[in-house]
Design a protein around this motif. Structure first.
Motif, mmCIF file in Angstrom:
data_model
loop_
_atom_site.group_PDB
_atom_site.id
_atom_site.type_symbol
_atom_site.label_atom_id
_atom_site.label_comp_id
_atom_site.label_asym_id
_atom_site.label_seq_id
_atom_site.Cartn_x
_atom_site.Cartn_y
_atom_site.Cartn_z
ATOM 1 N N GLU A 70 -14.290 64.234 124.983
ATOM 2 C CA GLU A 70 -14.747 64.754 123.696
ATOM 3 C C GLU A 70 -16.043 65.537 123.840
ATOM 4 O OE1 GLU A 70 -14.076 62.331 119.812
ATOM 5 O OE2 GLU A 70 -14.749 60.927 121.327
ATOM 6 N N LEU A 83 -14.428 67.549 118.867
ATOM 7 C CA LEU A 83 -13.376 68.227 119.603
ATOM 8 C C LEU A 83 -12.923 67.327 120.740
ATOM 9 C CD1 LEU A 83 -15.936 70.421 119.041
ATOM 10 C CD2 LEU A 83 -14.121 71.984 119.672
ATOM 11 N N ARG A 85 -10.188 67.104 124.086
ATOM 12 C CA ARG A 85 -9.177 67.666 124.976
ATOM 13 C C ARG A 85 -8.319 66.505 125.470
ATOM 14 N NH1 ARG A 85 -13.678 70.881 125.379
ATOM 15 N NH2 ARG A 85 -13.331 73.116 125.691
ATOM 16 N N LYS A 91 -5.343 70.288 122.589
ATOM 17 C CA LYS A 91 -6.722 70.178 122.131
ATOM 18 C C LYS A 91 -6.722 70.036 120.613
ATOM 19 C CE LYS A 91 -7.878 73.381 125.843
ATOM 20 N NZ LYS A 91 -8.448 74.691 126.203
ATOM 21 N N PHE A 93 -9.301 69.048 116.925
ATOM 22 C CA PHE A 93 -10.647 68.816 116.395
ATOM 23 C C PHE A 93 -10.535 68.350 114.961
ATOM 24 C CE2 PHE A 93 -10.255 73.199 114.825
ATOM 25 C CZ PHE A 93 -10.875 73.124 113.587
ATOM 26 N N LEU A 184 -15.717 77.968 120.231
ATOM 27 C CA LEU A 184 -14.639 77.075 119.844
ATOM 28 C C LEU A 184 -13.310 77.748 120.163
ATOM 29 C CD1 LEU A 184 -13.965 74.377 118.497
ATOM 30 C CD2 LEU A 184 -13.847 75.592 116.327
ATOM 31 N N PHE A 188 -7.360 75.078 119.509
ATOM 32 C CA PHE A 188 -7.603 73.730 119.035
ATOM 33 C C PHE A 188 -6.861 73.536 117.712
ATOM 34 C CE2 PHE A 188 -10.813 73.552 122.186
ATOM 35 C CZ PHE A 188 -11.194 72.229 122.343
ATOM 36 N N TYR A 196 -6.981 62.205 114.034
ATOM 37 C CA TYR A 196 -7.750 62.567 115.231
ATOM 38 C C TYR A 196 -8.077 61.333 116.052
ATOM 39 C CZ TYR A 196 -11.790 64.072 118.015
ATOM 40 O OH TYR A 196 -12.670 64.322 119.039
#
Length: 556
Positions: A70, A83, A85, A91, A93, A184, A188, A196
């Motif tokens: 993160e 965010l 990965r 990915k 966010f 960014l 994402f 999340y």
């Protein structure tokens, strides 16, 4: 979604103007636990200027971070953009505009100096944890090693319960926050905060789905298909699974959820594994009948199929023993005052000691629930693999020795009544090499009868290694009443107790039976024997007692 776009637009605007700010700093943090620096840690890095603060780590910056990882962005208007990965291609966010505003602190008069900067102490309590933050305003920037305390100033130390501390070890003035951190990526995916956190949590371990809402019942209509194999009139289901490599030190869990699909009674259940490549395994009996399995005899006049290891044959590798409650879900309509029945029963057990028998192997994972009901039971089953940051050695030798649970009960396999003979159960086996720190993973449950049956009478189990007693104990569960809300169809008696309340021989309706790990010491290569003796009770009319025991030799 509109809010996301507005926040991200603001984020990019801040990012584009950040280069003009010449008061940017890079802060490095180190973690200690119980007074000792955590070995092999990935240092937390914070980049901060007057516009935003970014929380990342050294491995994230250098490209050495393992997935998932993160990075957190805190904007000047107190929006938190997290965010993650999850993999090289996935990915996500999320944006949180409320968490910083909800934080409250008690600011004290106490001060101290960290890295030459005067700091004040802020205190808060979160989930019964006392957290002290030491922050400075000398640099006119805000930031912290987590989202906690971001509005206070620059937090240089976080102390949780005086046993876990994150402290700044270096503060460097830099020209600007690196552009790579301020960009960014367009691929994402924006999602809500709850989703999340769920996706991030699940990405931290491997989930192997085995069964999803599969019925285990007794019916001639129960047939195999391309994915699920069914045997013994549907009371056994199997699926072939290919396991990945499981590293030493990993934790492996079995997760099973059960509901009644018609059957109202408490039943024996087991989750087991059969190696797919073994030439002669229990699969032979499932496909061609119990009579094709090796027979164990101890002189009591009965033949017990497939219960002990022979030269080429290995019994079932039992992963988890469980017991269904009385009619959960299906009989939830039964009303009792102040009783709100659960909808399903979850069983979860650590099977890490068996990891080497599964690692990089193709095996059949099976589940059995003994029942004679057309509706039967419904289950879902997953196996999860969890890596450890610090590797610790695990048992690498796994040898199934015996398993008397007659999973082919509905296809003619004999009940485990061999303990009515003084000899009990004896397994002779040969070790090709020395086994250090040997242990017997032993599961035992007593069954049969009422009042005088072994289900309700404590009986000592004695385990002998090479003729000498290695361990003895009385397996008994006295906590069965704790699981009353799993058992809507449990019978109620004149004394005010329910059937599910009664203590039993190492099991309760709606629970897992935990294995005993019996220390056997170092075993030399060559021939050995394990004997299990239990004073099984006599038959009473048409009733009889039996004992389902399984034993797996583990070691290194």
């Amino acid at each position: 979604m509109k809010l996301y776009f507005l926040i991200i637009f603001a984020f990019f605007t801040i990012a584009s103007t950040a280069q003009k700010n010449n008061k940017a700093y890079k802060i490095t943090y180190s973690r200690t636990s119980n007074g000792k620096t955590i070995e092999g840690q990935d240092p937390v890095l914070v980049f901060s200027d007057a516009n935003e603060s970014i929380i990342t780590s050294e491995n994230n910056i250098t490209g050495k971070a393992e997935y998932p990882f993160e990075e957190t962005f805190i904007t000047q208007n107190s929006n938190v953009i997290q965010l993650a990965r999850l993999s090289a291609s996935r990915k996500i966010f999320t944006v949180d505009s409320l968490s910083l505003a909800k934080q409250t602190f008690e600011i004290g008069n106490e001060t101290r100096t960290i890295l030459g900067y005067k700091c004040k102490k802020a205190k808060t309590i979160i989930n019964s944890n006392t957290i002290e933050l030491w922050f400075t305003n000398d640099l006119n920037i805000k930031g912290a090693s987590s989202i906690l305390g971001q509005k206070l100033g620059l937090v240089l130390e976080m102390n949780r319960n005086n046993n876990y501390i994150i402290t700044a070890t270096k503060i460097e003035k830099i020209k600007s926050i690196p552009t790579s951190l301020l960009t960014l990526k367009s691929n994402f995916s924006a999602i809500d905060a709850l989703t999340y956190r769920d996706l991030l949590w699940k990405s931290r371990f491997i989930t192997i789905p085995v069964f999803e809402n599969e019925v285990i019942n007794f019916s001639d209509a129960s047939k195999s298909n391309d994915s699920i194999l069914r045997f013994a009139n549907g009371t056994i289901i199997l699926k072939k699974i290919k396991f990945p490599e499981i590293k030493s030190g990993s934790q492996v869990f079995v997760d099973l959820k059960e509901q009644s699909n018609g059957d109202a009674y408490d039943r024996t259940g087991t989750v087991f594994a059969i190696p797919a490549k073994e030439k002669f395994s229990f699969m032979e009996g499932l496909k061609n009948g119990a009579k094709t399995l090796p027979v164990y005899e101890n002189g009591n006049g009965k033949q017990y199929q497939g219960v002990i290891k022979t030269g080429e044959f290995s019994p079932l590798l039992e992963l988890m023993r469980f017991f269904t409650p009385f009619g959960i879900k299906q009989y939830g309509h039964i009303q009792l005052k102040d009783k709100t029945w659960h909808e399903s029963v979850p069983y979860r057990q650590d099977i890490s000691e068996l990891y080497s028998a599964l690692s990089n192997q193709e095996v059949y994972i099976g589940t059995f629930i003994g029942n004679y009901d057309k509706g039967g039971h419904k289950i879902s089953l997953n196996i999860t693999i969890h890596g450890e940051e610090r590797q610790s050695p695990k048992d690498t030798f796994v040898l199934p020795l015996f398993n008397t649970t007659n999973i082919m009960e509905m296809a003619g396999q004999e009940y485990a009544t061999m303990f009515n003979n003084e000899k009990g159960l004896v397994v002779d086996f040969v070790l090709e090499k020395d086994v250090k720190n040997a242990k017997l993973r032993y599961i035992t449950t007593g069954h049969g009868g009422w009042e005088n049956g072994d289900e309700f009478v404590p009986k000592k189990n004695t385990i002998l290694l090479d003729g000498k007693e290695a361990f003895g104990f009385i397996p008994w569960r006295m906590d069965c009443g704790s699981y009353r809300l799993f058992n809507p169809a449990s019978g109620n008696f004149n004394n005010g107790l329910s059937s599910s309340d009664y203590s039993r021989s190492n099991w309760c309706p709606g629970t897992v039976t935990n294995p005993m790990l019996i220390e056997l010491g170092d075993l030399k290569a060559g021939r050995h024997s394990i004997q299990v003796k239990i004073p099984q009770g006599p038959n009473e009319g048409g009733g009889f007692s039996s004992w389902n025991v399984s034993g797996i030799l583990i070691g290194d």
